[in-house]
Design an enzyme around this catalytic site. Structure first.
Site, PDB file in Angstrom:
ATOM      1  N   GLU A 133       0.845  -1.192   0.000  1.00 33.62           N
ATOM      2  CA  GLU A 133       0.000   0.000   0.000  1.00 33.62           C
ATOM      3  C   GLU A 133       0.883   1.246   0.000  1.00 33.62           C
ATOM      4  OE1 GLU A 133      -3.803   1.577   2.612  1.00 33.62           O
ATOM      5  OE2 GLU A 133      -2.015   0.865   3.643  1.00 33.62           O
ATOM      6  N   LYS A 159     -10.031   0.709  -1.324  1.00 35.28           N
ATOM      7  CA  LYS A 159     -10.005   0.345   0.096  1.00 35.28           C
ATOM      8  C   LYS A 159     -11.354   0.597   0.771  1.00 35.28           C
ATOM      9  CE  LYS A 159      -7.017   1.001   4.157  1.00 35.28           C
ATOM     10  NZ  LYS A 159      -5.836   1.763   4.644  1.00 35.28           N
ATOM     11  N   CYS A 183      -4.490  -3.241   4.020  1.00 35.52           N
ATOM     12  CA  CYS A 183      -4.057  -2.728   5.307  1.00 35.52           C
ATOM     13  C   CYS A 183      -5.126  -2.839   6.402  1.00 35.52           C
ATOM     14  CB  CYS A 183      -3.582  -1.289   5.139  1.00 35.52           C
ATOM     15  SG  CYS A 183      -2.498  -0.702   6.477  1.00 35.52           S
TER      16      CYS A 183
END
Length: 273
Positions: free
Chosen positions: A42, A113, A150
């Site tokens: 990321e 995301k 993440c």
């Protein structure tokens, strides 16, 4: 049906300069000869410094940065997973979007995301737009694969959604901030997501002063693979489908569920979300 794939985790030290990060990708892709998939962390496109505006580096998904990654995937005949800052028309925020490039250089799938990190002193929602759809499951080298980004790692329901969609492995690009106990959280959560889903879970982390690095993977029984340190590093390993089958036969916890539905059948088509 593929017996498995060779996975390469390309840990990089994040730079604010997209050109420097592309140079790192070229080095790692050359070193990953024979891999089916190279995953990058990321914030790979540009790791922002204090006061940097993500809109200054963001590009549309058909822009020059992604096109360069597509040429790199084609040159090395591999899938390439790379998060980028996606410019969104009319918005002051950007998408934190993972792009999967196919070996022919085309975009096989994208994922913005889903969970933004508004915790521990960070406010991603001030600069990033959340995704409105969970990540897809795609065939990589004939193997059904999911991915997450993440902070998604802290939400087990997302990983169960991917496994119910057929995923046998999940790759997690991350820029996992350093701090007290944060590296422990990183490894504990990767391992937990692997054990509870009897699937491979691999995390490729951004390295550098503010981030943990420590890329690694865990097999379906929670056994660890090699672990990177805090600099640029390439980890290579095999995701073995027979290992998944063996663990799921002797530990059929997915079949023993009494809440949350049943496992899905088949593999969704490749697609952008």
């Amino acid at each position: 049906m593929a017996a498995g794939i060779t996975l390469a985790l390309g840990q990089v030290v994040g730079s604010r300069d997209p050109g420097e990060n592309l140079a790192a990708a070229r080095r790692l892709a050359a070193a990953a000869r024979g891999a089916d998939l190279l995953a990058l962390p990321e914030m790979f496109m540009a790791a922002p410094g204090p006061g940097d505006r993500l809109t200054d580096v963001a590009e549309p998904l058909d822009g020059p940065f992604v096109r360069t990654l597509g040429r790199l995937a084609r040159a090395h005949e591999l899938f390439l997973l790379a998060p980028v800052w996606e410019a969104v028309a009319g918005e002051h925020r950007v998408g934190n979007t993972a792009v999967l490039l196919a070996p022919d250089g085309t975009v096989a799938a994208t994922y913005r995301k889903f969970h933004l990190f508004d915790a521990l002193g960070q406010r991603e929602s001030d600069r990033m737009l959340p995704g409105d759809a969970p990540p897809p499951v795609v065939a990589v080298g004939g193997m059904p694969l999911g991915f997450a980004l993440c902070y998604d790692l802290r939400f087990p329901e997302l990983f169960r959604h991917l496994v119910d969609g057929g995923a046998e492995a999940v790759v997690v690009p991350a820029a996992w901030y350093a701090g007290p106990h944060k590296a422990d959280h990183w490894h504990t959560l990767l391992r937990a997501r692997a054990i509870e889903n009897t699937a491979y879970v691999a995390g490729v982390g951004l390295a550098g002063e503010r981030f943990c690095g420590q890329s690694t993977w865990y097999d379906p029984f929670g056994l660890p693979g090699p672990r990177a340190g805090g600099g640029e590093e390439l980890l290579l390993g095999t995701i073995d489908r027979s290992r998944i089958s063996d663990v799921r036969r002797t530990l059929p916890c997915l079949e023993h569920r009494r809440l949350g539905g049943t496992r899905g059948q088949g593999l969704p088509a490749n697609g952008r979300q």
